[in-house]
Write a protein that holds these residues in place. Sequence first.
Motif, PDB file in Angstrom:
ATOM      1  N   ILE A   1     -22.127  35.846 -35.358  1.00 54.16           N
ATOM      2  CA  ILE A   1     -20.874  35.096 -35.418  1.00 54.16           C
ATOM      3  C   ILE A   1     -20.865  34.339 -36.739  1.00 54.16           C
ATOM      4  O   ILE A   1     -21.786  33.566 -37.024  1.00 54.16           O
ATOM      5  N   GLN A   2     -19.836  34.592 -37.547  1.00 53.08           N
ATOM      6  CA  GLN A   2     -19.837  34.110 -38.925  1.00 53.08           C
ATOM      7  C   GLN A   2     -18.582  33.307 -39.252  1.00 53.08           C
ATOM      8  O   GLN A   2     -17.506  33.562 -38.711  1.00 53.08           O
TER       9      GLN A   2
ATOM     10  N   LYS B   1      -8.949  35.301 -28.315  1.00 52.19           N
ATOM     11  CA  LYS B   1      -8.936  34.140 -27.427  1.00 52.19           C
ATOM     12  C   LYS B   1     -10.366  33.802 -27.051  1.00 52.19           C
ATOM     13  O   LYS B   1     -11.286  34.607 -27.263  1.00 52.19           O
ATOM     14  N   TYR B   2     -10.559  32.631 -26.495  1.00 51.96           N
ATOM     15  CA  TYR B   2     -11.907  32.198 -26.139  1.00 51.96           C
ATOM     16  C   TYR B   2     -11.850  31.289 -24.922  1.00 51.96           C
ATOM     17  O   TYR B   2     -10.843  30.639 -24.647  1.00 51.96           O
TER      18      TYR B   2
ATOM     19  N   THR C   1      -9.270  27.550 -36.509  1.00 58.26           N
ATOM     20  CA  THR C   1     -10.483  28.037 -37.168  1.00 58.26           C
ATOM     21  C   THR C   1     -11.100  29.178 -36.381  1.00 58.26           C
ATOM     22  O   THR C   1     -11.489  30.203 -36.951  1.00 58.26           O
ATOM     23  N   LEU C   2     -11.180  29.018 -35.067  1.00 57.78           N
ATOM     24  CA  LEU C   2     -11.796  30.046 -34.236  1.00 57.78           C
ATOM     25  C   LEU C   2     -11.042  31.372 -34.322  1.00 57.78           C
ATOM     26  O   LEU C   2     -11.652  32.438 -34.388  1.00 57.78           O
TER      27      LEU C   2
ATOM     28  N   PHE D   1     -18.984  26.238 -30.734  1.00 56.98           N
ATOM     29  CA  PHE D   1     -17.563  26.158 -31.076  1.00 56.98           C
ATOM     30  C   PHE D   1     -16.911  24.839 -30.715  1.00 56.98           C
ATOM     31  O   PHE D   1     -15.725  24.645 -30.976  1.00 56.98           O
ATOM     32  N   ALA D   2     -17.673  23.931 -30.135  1.00 57.17           N
ATOM     33  CA  ALA D   2     -17.085  22.694 -29.626  1.00 57.17           C
ATOM     34  C   ALA D   2     -16.402  21.866 -30.707  1.00 57.17           C
ATOM     35  O   ALA D   2     -15.443  21.138 -30.433  1.00 57.17           O
ATOM     36  N   SER D   3     -16.867  21.978 -31.950  1.00 59.70           N
ATOM     37  CA  SER D   3     -16.311  21.141 -33.016  1.00 59.70           C
ATOM     38  C   SER D   3     -15.243  21.849 -33.847  1.00 59.70           C
ATOM     39  O   SER D   3     -14.686  21.259 -34.775  1.00 59.70           O
ATOM     40  N   TYR D   4     -14.946  23.115 -33.507  1.00 58.51           N
ATOM     41  CA  TYR D   4     -13.966  23.868 -34.288  1.00 58.51           C
ATOM     42  C   TYR D   4     -12.595  23.850 -33.628  1.00 58.51           C
ATOM     43  O   TYR D   4     -12.479  23.867 -32.400  1.00 58.51           O
TER      44      TYR D   4
END
Length: 262
Positions: A55-56, A114-115, A87-88, A80-83
């Motif tokens: 994951i980049q 999606k995430y 951005t994601l 990913f908590a801070s993005y």
Amino acid sequence: MKLSFSRTLLTAALVIPMLLIGCGKTTEDSSAKIVGGSIATQDIYQSYFKSVVSIQLNGGHFCGGTLIGKNEVLTAAHCFASYSADTLKNKVEIVIGTPIMVTRSGAEVFKVSKYRIHPKYKSGQNQYDIAILTLNGNSKVTPTPFNTKSDFPAIGATTYVVGWGYTKEGGFTSASLKYAPLKIVSNRDCSNAYGSQIYDGNICAYAEATDACQSDSGGPLFSYDGKKMTLVGVVSYGYGCARRGVPGVYTRVSKFASGDAW
């Protein structure tokens, strides 16, 4: 209480690393004297680890993950908590199909459409550290099945941590994918090592001078039964890297396989 931290940002090598080919056999390996685990050769990568993804962000690796469906990657929530959502979805890329990070030749590259971060996850805490990324296309790589049995793997069982993370505490990421065997440790023994509770949603693994480290976060802990790999854990956190007597802590995949609070 010992300080613990996430492993966003492989592992120390065994003197005679256990290779996966020929289950139960050991083979002398040229990387055995290098701190940082064993490099996954093309044969080993193609046979066992093709589902491991990088994951980049802006072309740089920061977390790992595992392809569990044609367009789904299982990874750690803390990656990913801070993005932001922007951005994601627009800047993060998922690279599949190459063990070498200096080239994308022959690799598949996807965006995140999606995430899902576990709704009970809270930044800075060590529970529910799991997330699913949905890709904007289908991969040609065969996904790895994930474990659904609460009593598997057994304490003392051999597992394999895999990633491109730091090759030593305070070091640098690896250009080549690496792997290392670890033994499952009971949550009670793991709690004793940390001086704090290890929750039933976690699983711990340890081997002398061997561990996951920064940038291995989200990557897999695999079990191998002689025929296939099964995803049993997701790299979550640890106290330093490969410190004596301190296991690494992983999210226990089986705890969330049935859709627990998803």
